[in-house]
Design a protein around this motif. Structure first.
Motif, PDB file in Angstrom:
ATOM      1  N   VAL A 173       1.780   8.905 -39.058  1.00 29.85           N
ATOM      2  CA  VAL A 173       2.753   9.081 -37.993  1.00 29.85           C
ATOM      3  C   VAL A 173       2.391  10.329 -37.183  1.00 29.85           C
ATOM      4  CG1 VAL A 173       5.159   9.621 -37.529  1.00 29.85           C
ATOM      5  CG2 VAL A 173       4.584   8.039 -39.352  1.00 29.85           C
ATOM      6  N   GLY A 174       2.309  10.193 -35.885  1.00 29.38           N
ATOM      7  CA  GLY A 174       2.019  11.347 -35.044  1.00 29.38           C
ATOM      8  C   GLY A 174       0.547  11.671 -34.887  1.00 29.38           C
ATOM      9  N   SER A 175      -0.317  10.828 -35.451  1.00 29.45           N
ATOM     10  CA  SER A 175      -1.750  11.124 -35.389  1.00 29.45           C
ATOM     11  C   SER A 175      -2.352  10.746 -34.041  1.00 29.45           C
ATOM     12  CB  SER A 175      -2.489  10.412 -36.531  1.00 29.45           C
ATOM     13  OG  SER A 175      -2.362   9.018 -36.393  1.00 29.45           O
ATOM     14  N   GLY A 176      -1.577  10.068 -33.213  1.00 28.93           N
ATOM     15  CA  GLY A 176      -2.059   9.778 -31.862  1.00 28.93           C
ATOM     16  C   GLY A 176      -2.749   8.429 -31.713  1.00 28.93           C
ATOM     17  N   LYS A 177      -2.159   7.415 -32.321  1.00 28.34           N
ATOM     18  CA  LYS A 177      -2.741   6.070 -32.209  1.00 28.34           C
ATOM     19  C   LYS A 177      -2.615   5.529 -30.788  1.00 28.34           C
ATOM     20  CE  LYS A 177      -0.196   4.599 -35.703  1.00 28.34           C
ATOM     21  NZ  LYS A 177       0.291   5.877 -36.290  1.00 28.34           N
ATOM     22  N   THR A 178      -1.500   5.897 -30.137  1.00 32.31           N
ATOM     23  CA  THR A 178      -1.253   5.336 -28.808  1.00 32.31           C
ATOM     24  C   THR A 178      -2.372   5.690 -27.828  1.00 32.31           C
ATOM     25  OG1 THR A 178       1.015   5.937 -29.328  1.00 32.31           O
ATOM     26  CG2 THR A 178       0.637   4.928 -27.203  1.00 32.31           C
ATOM     27  N   ALA A 179      -2.875   6.913 -27.925  1.00 39.89           N
ATOM     28  CA  ALA A 179      -3.928   7.324 -27.002  1.00 39.89           C
ATOM     29  C   ALA A 179      -5.184   6.473 -27.203  1.00 39.89           C
ATOM     30  CB  ALA A 179      -4.234   8.808 -27.197  1.00 39.89           C
ATOM     31  N   PHE A 206      -4.685  16.718 -22.987  1.00 39.35           N
ATOM     32  CA  PHE A 206      -5.076  17.304 -24.281  1.00 39.35           C
ATOM     33  C   PHE A 206      -6.441  16.751 -24.650  1.00 39.35           C
ATOM     34  CE2 PHE A 206      -1.987  13.815 -25.212  1.00 39.35           C
ATOM     35  CZ  PHE A 206      -2.850  12.895 -25.787  1.00 39.35           C
ATOM     36  N   GLU A 207      -7.071  17.419 -25.608  1.00 34.92           N
ATOM     37  CA  GLU A 207      -8.360  16.956 -26.107  1.00 34.92           C
ATOM     38  C   GLU A 207      -8.136  15.925 -27.198  1.00 34.92           C
ATOM     39  OE1 GLU A 207     -11.813  18.242 -25.824  1.00 34.92           O
ATOM     40  OE2 GLU A 207     -10.997  18.827 -23.867  1.00 34.92           O
ATOM     41  N   LEU A 208      -8.868  14.838 -27.166  1.00 32.99           N
ATOM     42  CA  LEU A 208      -8.767  13.881 -28.273  1.00 32.99           C
ATOM     43  C   LEU A 208      -9.324  14.521 -29.544  1.00 32.99           C
ATOM     44  CD1 LEU A 208     -10.007  10.586 -26.559  1.00 32.99           C
ATOM     45  CD2 LEU A 208      -7.669  11.123 -27.266  1.00 32.99           C
ATOM     46  N   GLY A 238      -1.680  22.110 -33.610  1.00 29.34           N
ATOM     47  CA  GLY A 238      -0.463  22.738 -33.109  1.00 29.34           C
ATOM     48  C   GLY A 238       0.840  22.166 -33.621  1.00 29.34           C
ATOM     49  N   ARG A 239       0.790  21.303 -34.642  1.00 32.73           N
ATOM     50  CA  ARG A 239       2.059  20.799 -35.179  1.00 32.73           C
ATOM     51  C   ARG A 239       2.630  21.810 -36.179  1.00 32.73           C
ATOM     52  NH1 ARG A 239       1.518  15.054 -34.330  1.00 32.73           N
ATOM     53  NH2 ARG A 239       1.035  15.108 -32.141  1.00 32.73           N
ATOM     54  N   THR A 240       3.956  22.012 -36.137  1.00 33.18           N
ATOM     55  CA  THR A 240       4.577  22.828 -37.175  1.00 33.18           C
ATOM     56  C   THR A 240       4.902  21.892 -38.324  1.00 33.18           C
ATOM     57  OG1 THR A 240       6.039  23.215 -35.313  1.00 33.18           O
ATOM     58  CG2 THR A 240       6.015  24.884 -37.069  1.00 33.18           C
ATOM     59  N   HIS A 281       6.439   4.657 -21.522  1.00 28.01           N
ATOM     60  CA  HIS A 281       6.283   5.996 -20.952  1.00 28.01           C
ATOM     61  C   HIS A 281       4.950   6.612 -21.310  1.00 28.01           C
ATOM     62  CE1 HIS A 281      10.853   5.866 -20.808  1.00 28.01           C
ATOM     63  NE2 HIS A 281      10.390   5.736 -19.578  1.00 28.01           N
ATOM     64  N   LYS A 282       4.541   6.457 -22.581  1.00 25.62           N
ATOM     65  CA  LYS A 282       3.272   7.058 -22.994  1.00 25.62           C
ATOM     66  C   LYS A 282       2.103   6.416 -22.263  1.00 25.62           C
ATOM     67  CE  LYS A 282       4.393   8.660 -27.588  1.00 25.62           C
ATOM     68  NZ  LYS A 282       4.642   7.978 -28.853  1.00 25.62           N
ATOM     69  N   PHE A 283       2.076   5.095 -22.226  1.00 30.37           N
ATOM     70  CA  PHE A 283       0.943   4.425 -21.577  1.00 30.37           C
ATOM     71  C   PHE A 283       0.886   4.786 -20.095  1.00 30.37           C
ATOM     72  CE2 PHE A 283       0.926   1.787 -25.393  1.00 30.37           C
ATOM     73  CZ  PHE A 283      -0.426   1.651 -25.618  1.00 30.37           C
ATOM     74  N   ALA A 293       1.962   7.570 -18.760  1.00 29.98           N
ATOM     75  CA  ALA A 293       1.505   8.958 -18.663  1.00 29.98           C
ATOM     76  C   ALA A 293      -0.002   9.050 -18.899  1.00 29.98           C
ATOM     77  CB  ALA A 293       2.248   9.819 -19.675  1.00 29.98           C
ATOM     78  N   TYR A 294      -0.512   8.255 -19.839  1.00 29.39           N
ATOM     79  CA  TYR A 294      -1.935   8.342 -20.174  1.00 29.39           C
ATOM     80  C   TYR A 294      -2.810   7.677 -19.113  1.00 29.39           C
ATOM     81  CZ  TYR A 294      -0.593   9.547 -25.027  1.00 29.39           C
ATOM     82  OH  TYR A 294      -0.079  10.135 -26.148  1.00 29.39           O
ATOM     83  N   LEU A 295      -2.273   6.670 -18.404  1.00 27.78           N
ATOM     84  CA  LEU A 295      -3.159   5.810 -17.617  1.00 27.78           C
ATOM     85  C   LEU A 295      -2.937   5.827 -16.110  1.00 27.78           C
ATOM     86  CD1 LEU A 295      -3.106   2.711 -20.005  1.00 27.78           C
ATOM     87  CD2 LEU A 295      -5.048   4.226 -19.616  1.00 27.78           C
ATOM     88  N   ALA A 299     -11.168  12.287 -34.905  1.00 28.30           N
ATOM     89  CA  ALA A 299     -10.801  10.992 -35.490  1.00 28.30           C
ATOM     90  C   ALA A 299     -10.383   9.995 -34.403  1.00 28.30           C
ATOM     91  CB  ALA A 299      -9.676  11.184 -36.501  1.00 28.30           C
ATOM     92  N   GLN A 300      -9.697  10.468 -33.386  1.00 28.66           N
ATOM     93  CA  GLN A 300      -9.321   9.580 -32.276  1.00 28.66           C
ATOM     94  C   GLN A 300     -10.570   9.095 -31.539  1.00 28.66           C
ATOM     95  OE1 GLN A 300      -6.560  12.410 -30.472  1.00 28.66           O
ATOM     96  NE2 GLN A 300      -4.952  10.858 -30.468  1.00 28.66           N
ATOM     97  N   ARG A 301     -11.507  10.014 -31.302  1.00 23.63           N
ATOM     98  CA  ARG A 301     -12.736   9.629 -30.588  1.00 23.63           C
ATOM     99  C   ARG A 301     -13.531   8.613 -31.395  1.00 23.63           C
ATOM    100  NH1 ARG A 301     -13.528  15.170 -29.119  1.00 23.63           N
ATOM    101  NH2 ARG A 301     -15.048  15.321 -30.774  1.00 23.63           N
TER     102      ARG A 301
HETATM  103  P1  ADP Z   1       1.432   7.687 -33.540  1.00 23.05           P
HETATM  104  O1  ADP Z   1       0.084   7.644 -34.182  1.00 23.05           O
HETATM  105  O2  ADP Z   1       2.514   8.004 -34.510  1.00 23.05           O
HETATM  106  O3  ADP Z   1       1.715   6.454 -32.734  1.00 23.05           O
HETATM  107  P2  ADP Z   1       1.554   8.958 -30.987  1.00 23.05           P
HETATM  108  O4  ADP Z   1       0.459   8.201 -30.356  1.00 23.05           O
HETATM  109  O5  ADP Z   1       2.927   8.594 -30.616  1.00 23.05           O
HETATM  110  O6  ADP Z   1       1.391   8.937 -32.561  1.00 23.05           O
HETATM  111  O7  ADP Z   1       1.306  10.509 -30.706  1.00 23.05           O
HETATM  112  C1  ADP Z   1       2.235  11.469 -31.109  1.00 23.05           C
HETATM  113  C2  ADP Z   1       2.284  12.610 -30.109  1.00 23.05           C
HETATM  114  O8  ADP Z   1       1.071  13.372 -30.151  1.00 23.05           O
HETATM  115  C3  ADP Z   1       2.432  12.149 -28.689  1.00 23.05           C
HETATM  116  O9  ADP Z   1       3.358  12.966 -28.056  1.00 23.05           O
HETATM  117  C4  ADP Z   1       1.040  12.317 -28.111  1.00 23.05           C
HETATM  118  O10 ADP Z   1       1.062  12.514 -26.723  1.00 23.05           O
HETATM  119  C5  ADP Z   1       0.520  13.490 -28.845  1.00 23.05           C
HETATM  120  N1  ADP Z   1      -0.954  13.515 -28.995  1.00 23.05           N
HETATM  121  C6  ADP Z   1      -1.740  12.453 -29.287  1.00 23.05           C
HETATM  122  N2  ADP Z   1      -3.025  12.829 -29.405  1.00 23.05           N
HETATM  123  C7  ADP Z   1      -3.059  14.168 -29.223  1.00 23.05           C
HETATM  124  C8  ADP Z   1      -4.111  15.142 -29.237  1.00 23.05           C
HETATM  125  N3  ADP Z   1      -5.386  14.803 -29.470  1.00 23.05           N
HETATM  126  N4  ADP Z   1      -3.761  16.429 -28.986  1.00 23.05           N
HETATM  127  C9  ADP Z   1      -2.478  16.768 -28.774  1.00 23.05           C
HETATM  128  N5  ADP Z   1      -1.455  15.901 -28.733  1.00 23.05           N
HETATM  129  C10 ADP Z   1      -1.728  14.613 -28.956  1.00 23.05           C
END
Ligand code: ADP
Ligand code: MG
Length: 687
Positions: A295-301, A264-266, A450-452, A332-334, A336-338, A269-271
């Motif tokens: 929550v769900g904003s993608g901190k893990t990435a 996915f594209e960052l 794409g979140r509902t 699992h996330k790390f 998958a990402y790395l 805000a993530q970048r």
């Molecule tokens: P949190 O900030 O709550 O820790 P996560 O890092 O768990 O959020 O991310 C929530 C979900 O969104 C994960 O399934 C992740 O793979 C997905 N995700 C993160 N960044 C993006 C992005 N830029 N585009 C689409 N999906 C993303």
């Protein structure tokens, strides 16, 4: 009086006359243990009763003070609920009567008698000359007029079983000791900022001569507290910079491979957040950054990008999460990402639930430098895990760990690793500066596309059945649901008990055919219960607010929150973030026992606003800073919290603290400040 003579500032409050063991426990819940704490516990507001008035001049819905003679007083039990009632009539000097009712205070009949001259103060109800006060304050009056009931009656922050009147009484006893308080504010700061000396501020804060004096007193107390905090942060920063970290140079090709492997594209805000972290990590001074995102904003990435960068510099990373389930999800996330994009970058898990040989294997992989990232729980600090060359330490849900635990994690390196903390608690900027002044803050204020959105609804008590039906319908579709129990401040035991009762009631009366789970803070098998839910073995999970962990259960699509009015909007929003993680439509139902218009209006904001930061700002506007963070989570008094509502104050505080620090870096010439800062650094609640 002699009380002040026999006690000192450090005396425990239980040594005060009329403070019983139960009172002492209640006071401790407010953070009040010593006489000093009591003195510093200023009222948060005032009831204005005004000058005593005649019954004839009373008005419905207004506060008032009335002086008169008790014409009758008697104790009763109410027919319906067996409440203890004390009823009385008060006759004022022109002969008009006011009806008085007290609930739960049967002892009043022993204290007040027919013929006594008393003052009462409270809210007036009634019309056409027939007036009543419920639970008024009361005081016997001899001669001059009431001593305690005055125009301004202090309102203290309370817990069950305490009253402002009680606290006011104890304050009265210890107020003479205010003159012994050391002033943490240097005299020149006080002069420049036109602030009262501490003793005067404490006196005026509790027993002001005027509203203006009260405001001055509070400004001074807030200033001093924030000053102390900022001074503590400054000392922490100096201490950290003295232990250099290994710089991690920025490499574009690392980021290119990382992005290529993501799928996915960052978001912007993530970048931005990742870029801020990269800049920090390239320095010799260790990074100390808070990553704040919904929550769900993608901190893990973002964290994973930092791990990749550290790995490219030949350094290892560690990620600590508050629970085993979260740690496994991170693993699992790390991976998958790395792991695909960076051959040779291995990710391992360390939790206490693993077998001993497995843990040994992971420990040796970390110690040999063989694995690039270890993800785990407290086990990381409890077991003697060592790293060959740790360069980056990450803590998720950082508010769930104490300072000491974070420090222990950071001590795993040879030098000091760079440090990244993550939190999903949305906090306004001023508050972040005040609470985490020793950290730089990155905000992820944007959701991946794409979140509902979660459909959110406020459910009034008569429609409760509708909420149950919705849960049942979701479960029938193969989905799962959360039921969050109301917030109870009293004690964790009580929380556990009420959650258990609700669990049993639902199981018997509402969902007898569904598979249900219960999780609360006192449960030893928390992880197993959560695990069963994650695996879909249980369909409805009853949970307390204590276990609001960031678990990902994409199949959970419904959430009922009981007693929703007791939570802050930002917190409700965080609960809500537990659903809506999969592709299905999700629902969040807010149930309230107090369907007043203001409650409904406040809760309905959740149905319209989906941004946690905006909700936090709304909460701030409606309920004030103090409420925003929940009671005493933050280690700051509500005086200081409230002062943060004017952001200028904090920037003045920061300037003054920096000025003092420049002249006197270790605060050697400011012993009172140094002592206060040391006291604070010892508390784990800081940062
Ligand atoms: P949190 O900030 O709550 O820790 P996560 O890092 O768990 O959020 O991310 C929530 C979900 O969104 C994960 O399934 C992740 O793979 C997905 N995700 C993160 N960044 C993006 C992005 N830029 N585009 C689409 N999906 C993303
Ligand atoms: Mg997370």
């Amino acid at each position: 009086m002699s009380v002040a003579a026999s006690l000192g500032l450090t005396s425990p409050v239980r040594d005060l006359p009329k403070v019983g063991p139960a009172d002492a426990t209640r006071l401790a819940k407010l953070g009040i243990v010593t006489v000093r704490d009591l003195l510093l516990h200023l009222p948060f507001g005032w009831d204005e009763y005004g000058e005593p008035s005649a019954v004839a001049n009373l008005a419905d819905g207004k506060q008032a003070t009335v002086i008169g003679t008790l014409a009758s007083i008697s104790a009763k039990r109410s027919m319906r609920k067996g409440l203890a009632l004390t009823e009385a009539t008060l006759r004022d000097d022109s002969g008009d009567v006011l009806r008085l009712v007290w609930f739960h205070q049967p002892y009043l009949v022993n204290q007040l008698h027919k013929g006594d001259r008393i003052a009462v103060a409270g809210m007036v109800k009634g019309r056409f000359g027939v007036f009543e006060m419920r639970n008024p304050l009361q005081e016997k009056v001899d001669g001059a007029g009431p001593k305690r009931i005055r125009d301004l009656m202090p309102r203290y922050h309370l817990v069950n079983g305490l009253s402002s009147k009680k606290i006011g009484g104890w304050i009265e006893l210890v107020l003479p000791l205010a003159r012994e308080l050391d002033d943490v504010l240097p005299a020149d700061v006080r002069d420049r900022q036109h602030l009262l000396p501490v003793a005067e501020a404490v006196r005026q804060g509790h027993r002001p001569d005027s509203e203006a004096n009260w405001r001055d007193a509070r400004r001074r107390m807030a200033f001093a507290e924030l000053f102390e905090l900022q001074a503590a942060f400054a000392l922490m920063r100096v201490g950290m910079a003295a232990e250099p970290a290994e710089p991690i140079p920025y490499r574009q090709e690392v980021i290119d491979s990382f992005k290529a492997g993501l799928g996915f594209e960052l978001t912007t805000a993530q970048r931005r957040s990742a870029w801020q972290a990269f800049q920090d990590m390239a320095q010799v001074a260790p990074m100390n950054r808070l990553l704040n995102g919904d929550v769900g904003s993608g901190k893990t990435a973002v964290a994973a990008a930092c791990v990749a960068m550290a790995h490219s510099a030949g350094l290892q990373s560690v990620v600590m999460a508050p629970t085993e389930i979260l740690a496994r999800q991170h693993l699992h996330k790390f991976r998958a990402y790395l792991e695909d994009s960076f051959p040779g970058l291995t990710v391992e898990l360390l939790v206490s639930g693993q077998s001993a040989p497995e843990r040994r294997r992971v420990r040796s992989a970390a110690a040999s430098g063989h694995c690039a990232l270890v993800v785990g729980t407290h086990a990381l600090i409890e077991e003697a895990v060592e790293f060959a060359n740790l360069g980056l330490a990450v803590v998720d849900e950082q508010h769930r760990f104490g300072t000491r635990q974070r420090e222990l994690l950071r001590s795993k390196g040879t030098g000091r690793p760079h440090f990244l903390a993550m939190t999903a608690t949305p906090i306004p900027r001023t508050l972040a500066l005040a609470l985490y002044g020793e950290m730089a803050v990155s905000v992820i204020d944007e959701m991946p596309p794409g979140r509902t959105p979660v459909e959110t609804e406020v459910v009034a008590p008569p429609e409760r059945q509708h909420a149950y039906e919705l849960v049942r319908a979701q479960v029938a579709m193969g989905r799962q649901a959360f039921v969050i129990c109301p917030l109870i401040e009293e004690s964790e035991a009580l929380v556990a008990r009420s959650a258990t009762a609700e669990f049993e009631r639902l199981g018997k009366e509402v969902f007898p055919d569904l598979r249900m789970g219960l999780v609360h803070g006192r449960l030893r098998a928390k992880d197993e219960v959560m695990d069963a839910f994650v695996k879909g073995e249980t369909q409805v999970l009853v949970a307390t607010a204590v276990v609001e962990v960031g678990v990902d259960v994409p199949n959970a699509t419904a959430m009922m929150i009981e007693g929703a009015e007791r939570f802050g909007l930002a917190q409700l929003h965080q609960f809500r973030g537990r659903v809506g993680r999969g592709p299905g439509r999700s629902y969040c139902l807010l149930l309230s026992d107090d369907p007043s218009v203001t409650t409904l209006e406040r809760l309905s904001l959740l149905t319209r606003i989906r941004d946690g930061f905006r909700l936090a700002e709304e909460d701030l506007r409606i309920r004030g800073m103090g409420e925003l963070m929940g009671p005493r989570q933050h280690g700051m008094s509500d005086v200081a919290m409230q002062a943060l509502e004017q952001p200028e104050l904090l920037s003045e505080v920061r300037q003054e603290a920096e000025r003092v620090l420049r002249d006197d870096p270790g605060f050697e010439r400011h012993p009172a400040l140094r002592a206060a800062v040391d006291r604070r650094l010892e508390q784990t609640s800081i940062s």
